[in-house]
Design an enzyme around this catalytic site. Sequence first.
Site, short mmCIF file in Angstrom:
data_model
loop_
_atom_site.label_atom_id
_atom_site.label_comp_id
_atom_site.label_asym_id
_atom_site.label_seq_id
_atom_site.Cartn_x
_atom_site.Cartn_y
_atom_site.Cartn_z
N GLU A 102 0.81 -1.22 0.00
CA GLU A 102 0.00 0.00 0.00
C GLU A 102 0.85 1.28 0.00
O GLU A 102 0.81 2.09 0.93
CB GLU A 102 -0.98 0.00 1.18
CG GLU A 102 -2.02 -1.10 1.10
CD GLU A 102 -3.04 -1.05 2.22
OE1 GLU A 102 -4.16 -1.56 2.01
OE2 GLU A 102 -2.73 -0.51 3.30
N GLU A 112 -6.84 -7.47 -1.31
CA GLU A 112 -7.40 -7.40 0.04
C GLU A 112 -8.83 -6.88 -0.01
O GLU A 112 -9.12 -5.94 -0.74
CB GLU A 112 -6.60 -6.45 0.94
CG GLU A 112 -5.19 -6.86 1.28
CD GLU A 112 -4.53 -5.85 2.22
OE1 GLU A 112 -5.25 -5.11 2.92
OE2 GLU A 112 -3.28 -5.79 2.24
#
Length: 724
Positions: free
Chosen positions: A152, A308
């Site tokens: 991320e 995710e």
Amino acid sequence: MPGYPALPGGIAYGGDYNPEQWPEEVWREDVRLMREAGVNLVSLGVFNWSLLEPAEGVYDFGRLDRIVDLLDSAGIMIDLATPTSSPPTWFRTAHPGARLVDREGRVLAGGSRHSFCPSSPEYAAASGRIAERLAERYAGHPAVAMWHVHNEYGWANAHCYCETSAEAFRDWLRERHGDVAALNAAWGTTFWGLTYGSFEEVEPPRIAPVGQLTALRLDYARFSVDAHLANFRRERDAIRRFCDLPVTTNFMIPNCEPMDYWRWAGEVDVVSNDHYLDAGRADNHIELALAADLTRSVAGGRPWMLMEHSTGAVNWQPRNLAKRPGEMRRNSLAHVARGSDSVLFFQWRASRHGAEKFHSAMLPHAGENSDLWHDVVALGADLRGLAGVRGSRVEAEVALVWDWESYWALEMEWRPSVDLRFRERVEAYYEALWREHVTADFVHPAADLSAYRMVVVPSSYLLTEAAGKNLRRYVEAGGHLVVSYFSGIVDENDAIHPGAHPGALRDVLGLSVEEFHPLPEGGTVPVGVGVGVGVGGGDGDGGLTGRIWSERVRLAGARAVHSFTGGPDAGHPAVTRHELGAGTAWYVATALDPSPDPSPDPSPDPSPDPSAEHGSGPSPARAPHIPSSGSGVPAGGTEAGGGGDLRALLRTVLDLAGVSRPRGLPDTLELVRRGRYLFLLNHGDEPVTVQGVSGTGVFDGAAHTGTAAVPAGGVTVVELAGDA
């Protein structure tokens, strides 16, 4: 470039696995339960740096070796991560200059991830070394299917304002602008006497008195993206020295505004994304669809990976609501419908410690004796049945323009209204198309648009001259363009385009804007349906309502479709249409009421065919096919069609553009075709029967000979009959 990872069992299923949080005796239990659930891929080692390198230059791979071999023995493939999003405590202690500094000049403490400066040379060296050591050791391991760099990018350290970043920014500016005179010209520094005498005088856009140069801030945003990209490339290239497996990093589309993912798309072998449902939104399933469509578009239409999402509640929203029965399944299958070849979660086993201990997981704290676990096992079975979907594509006839640079520019201070929000307009137009059962792509404004019958520009405040010309060529070649207000206003340096607004779009729209009239908080303006210029007062028959914005439009080739009948622009155009070349450009000068539950299509198709191939008709350069029902000018005589709101306007343009779509279905039903598979997701509380569907049910093997039933809250997937 390596392709999509080769995985057994069709759709990849699993998630982040963090065995280091648990004693080794738990690992075998994890593997047993993974096999029960049908897990075939886990992301491993995301936060392992302090264990793999407990002291600088000292490595210990024993624990990772054991878990990799255990997963391999169970036939579970690994997405092996470089652990560089969370540097060890020893790194922060040994290299204090690498610490993150916020915009107020504060040096941030440790105790969390992403606590480093992305421009730090010490971080660059250390992260490159650990990536290389991992690749050298595990490149040939049969369980490793792909590589997962970092985690991320831009989550907490999108920008750093330390002196190291400042010097790196100056070097970046020299590369971009060449000399300081060019920088001054681009930034317009003569305003307020802010001219620079040398690059050394340039500071990062730290906290300053209001009115800071917006071009400085835009360039700093671009520089920051490049700093993160440089870190990714370094680790990716270290891995490629040892193997040619696919390399990815998990994006956060659309919820990481500082990262320009169009820039990232060509750097990864497969696009992957993290998406978490906003539990407080009643329409969160539409936002999920937007995120999936945007991710697919960043991937260039190729299959992508859902890296995710959550089985239930997250831990970081104001109110972390658990998902309702059936919602996890609908969410997961909606991502697959819109192009994902994986369903992966954060995380496998719920944590006992740290910030995410209340975040849901595939294996919850309640363990196997829970409804959530049973749902996880059932979803694994569903995904095995969808093996044939893998590798197929979603085709779209409509595209929406999305530009991260315009997002950044619009949301700085001192715009005409605080209500001008990038995602507000994008989501309004996307929602209207979603409820019309139109699958849409997203495009950069300078991209090739020739594949689309219709292109929507919901929020392009920043639009380069080249992008404006690209949109004009699209219309001249036969495309149908819809542009919302406050688009085409400034160039890449946030400078107003010369002449009247909207400078980059005046010619294609056939109009100019003399004055902006943002509305007061909660204010509205009446718009008459089919009312031409010069008609004032009254709402007209079936009047519309505009919110947020009004403006003084002057026609220069376009004609008025609807006009304001009140407010500061009464009697002036509110919606216009301009015939240009073989195509048409529409302009909407206010925020029309989205009306999420309008009157039905005035001419519903009695026999909708949702299995019809999207994108199979003529290109926009040729005369479009006009559907026989619901097309052209509706019986009421107004070009915006029944209902008179944003959705009705788009319905008219869709019909004129010849965009194929089913008719007469409730707008709580999500319908997407991917290859030869038709996904029907019912977000309503009543069952729905869809006509015109022939094929075989994927989950139950049922034969569909003209109809498909979708239970309330349920999902039906049909493998369509024939060669479709």
